[in-house]
Design a protein around this motif. Sequence first.
Motif, PDB file in Angstrom:
ATOM      1  N   ALA A 165      14.843 -35.585  27.448  1.00  0.00           N
ATOM      2  CA  ALA A 165      15.858 -36.296  26.780  1.00  0.00           C
ATOM      3  C   ALA A 165      15.662 -36.835  25.556  1.00  0.00           C
ATOM      4  N   PRO A 166      14.411 -37.747  25.365  1.00  0.00           N
ATOM      5  CA  PRO A 166      14.200 -38.155  24.137  1.00  0.00           C
ATOM      6  C   PRO A 166      13.673 -37.131  23.051  1.00  0.00           C
ATOM      7  N   ASP A 170      22.460 -41.778  24.367  1.00  0.00           N
ATOM      8  CA  ASP A 170      22.860 -42.680  23.070  1.00  0.00           C
ATOM      9  C   ASP A 170      23.301 -43.947  23.464  1.00  0.00           C
ATOM     10  N   LEU A 171      24.214 -44.079  24.585  1.00  0.00           N
ATOM     11  CA  LEU A 171      24.758 -45.174  25.019  1.00  0.00           C
ATOM     12  C   LEU A 171      23.918 -46.055  25.728  1.00  0.00           C
ATOM     13  N   LEU A 172      22.901 -45.531  26.551  1.00  0.00           N
ATOM     14  CA  LEU A 172      22.119 -46.482  27.203  1.00  0.00           C
ATOM     15  C   LEU A 172      20.591 -46.377  26.789  1.00  0.00           C
ATOM     16  N   ILE A 173      20.123 -45.656  26.070  1.00  0.00           N
ATOM     17  CA  ILE A 173      18.662 -45.688  25.240  1.00  0.00           C
ATOM     18  C   ILE A 173      18.859 -46.310  24.131  1.00  0.00           C
ATOM     19  N   TYR A 185      19.100 -49.831  24.728  1.00  0.00           N
ATOM     20  CA  TYR A 185      17.548 -50.088  24.919  1.00  0.00           C
ATOM     21  C   TYR A 185      17.061 -50.290  26.392  1.00  0.00           C
ATOM     22  N   TRP A 186      17.790 -49.156  27.191  1.00  0.00           N
ATOM     23  CA  TRP A 186      17.149 -49.065  28.552  1.00  0.00           C
ATOM     24  C   TRP A 186      15.698 -48.460  28.532  1.00  0.00           C
ATOM     25  N   PRO A 187      14.807 -48.859  29.263  1.00  0.00           N
ATOM     26  CA  PRO A 187      13.711 -47.829  29.218  1.00  0.00           C
ATOM     27  C   PRO A 187      13.901 -46.656  30.158  1.00  0.00           C
ATOM     28  N   LEU A 188      13.048 -45.811  29.501  1.00  0.00           N
ATOM     29  CA  LEU A 188      13.265 -44.516  30.157  1.00  0.00           C
ATOM     30  C   LEU A 188      13.219 -44.422  31.856  1.00  0.00           C
ATOM     31  N   PRO A 189      12.311 -44.772  32.291  1.00  0.00           N
ATOM     32  CA  PRO A 189      12.274 -44.941  33.689  1.00  0.00           C
ATOM     33  C   PRO A 189      13.630 -45.366  34.474  1.00  0.00           C
ATOM     34  N   ARG A 190      14.010 -46.449  33.930  1.00  0.00           N
ATOM     35  CA  ARG A 190      15.603 -46.956  34.486  1.00  0.00           C
ATOM     36  C   ARG A 190      16.678 -45.697  34.226  1.00  0.00           C
ATOM     37  N   TYR A 191      16.548 -45.483  32.994  1.00  0.00           N
ATOM     38  CA  TYR A 191      17.586 -44.165  32.569  1.00  0.00           C
ATOM     39  C   TYR A 191      17.313 -43.076  33.678  1.00  0.00           C
ATOM     40  N   GLY A 192      16.181 -42.723  34.085  1.00  0.00           N
ATOM     41  CA  GLY A 192      16.014 -41.301  34.810  1.00  0.00           C
ATOM     42  C   GLY A 192      16.587 -41.461  36.128  1.00  0.00           C
ATOM     43  N   ARG A 193      16.117 -42.960  36.508  1.00  0.00           N
ATOM     44  CA  ARG A 193      16.727 -43.473  37.856  1.00  0.00           C
ATOM     45  C   ARG A 193      18.182 -43.531  38.186  1.00  0.00           C
ATOM     46  N   PHE A 194      18.817 -44.031  36.969  1.00  0.00           N
ATOM     47  CA  PHE A 194      20.051 -43.974  36.832  1.00  0.00           C
ATOM     48  C   PHE A 194      20.975 -42.602  36.928  1.00  0.00           C
ATOM     49  N   ILE A 195      20.393 -41.694  36.205  1.00  0.00           N
ATOM     50  CA  ILE A 195      20.778 -40.188  36.113  1.00  0.00           C
ATOM     51  C   ILE A 195      20.800 -39.508  37.537  1.00  0.00           C
ATOM     52  N   ALA A 196      19.850 -39.829  38.279  1.00  0.00           N
ATOM     53  CA  ALA A 196      19.509 -39.153  39.667  1.00  0.00           C
ATOM     54  C   ALA A 196      20.426 -39.984  40.472  1.00  0.00           C
TER      55      ALA A 196
END
Length: 209
Positions: free
Chosen positions: A113-114, A182-185, A189-200
């Motif tokens: 994603a980045p 765009d919204l979360l990162i 400014y969510w860290p990527l690990p949090r974003y990945g967990r949220f997606i899953a």
Amino acid sequence: MVMGVKRQYDSSSRREQAHRNQKAVLDAAERRFLADGFGATTIAAVASEAGVSVETIYKTFGNKASLVAAIHERGLAGRGPVPAPQRSDQMQGRERDPRQIIRNWGRLTTEVAPLVCPILLLIRSAAATDPDMARLLAETDHQRLQRMTHNAHALKGHLRPGITQSAAAEVLWTYSSPDLYDLLIARRYWPLPRYGRFIADSMIAALLP
């Protein structure tokens, strides 16, 4: 024999130089597009930063929209020596637990994603005024939906009652969208690990019993 070795060496050197030039162009173009925007970035500026001629860029990539498309394709491969889609397919072939498959997708999202989402957001912005970028937007949207349709097959037999594979593909397509990134990162400014967990977690909640 010596002459044959020399020709092979020369050919290999030319390929290596061409590869270095292509990487330099893509790196420079990505920096310029993301810093200055699609409209303000010129092929001449990219060529100057990459240390190649304008003609080299046109010959190798074509116009600006084609250059953006090449950056997008490179991003989809991720950072590993094996392209990310291939790694995902290999994982799906080994893993039988649908929850673990989705959690692995979430982790892979933090890698890809980045690289991809900022370019997709650039494409969407430029599509409003540039016909070539509008076509590229349609192509990337369709390409992403095709990939998510492919991924949805890995969940066959595990979906919640009432969830079709087509609906599952649309859910996966939604959670892989650049808008959510765009919204979360970018904005929260969510860290990527949090974003990945949220997606899953969100995909599991939406799709599995």
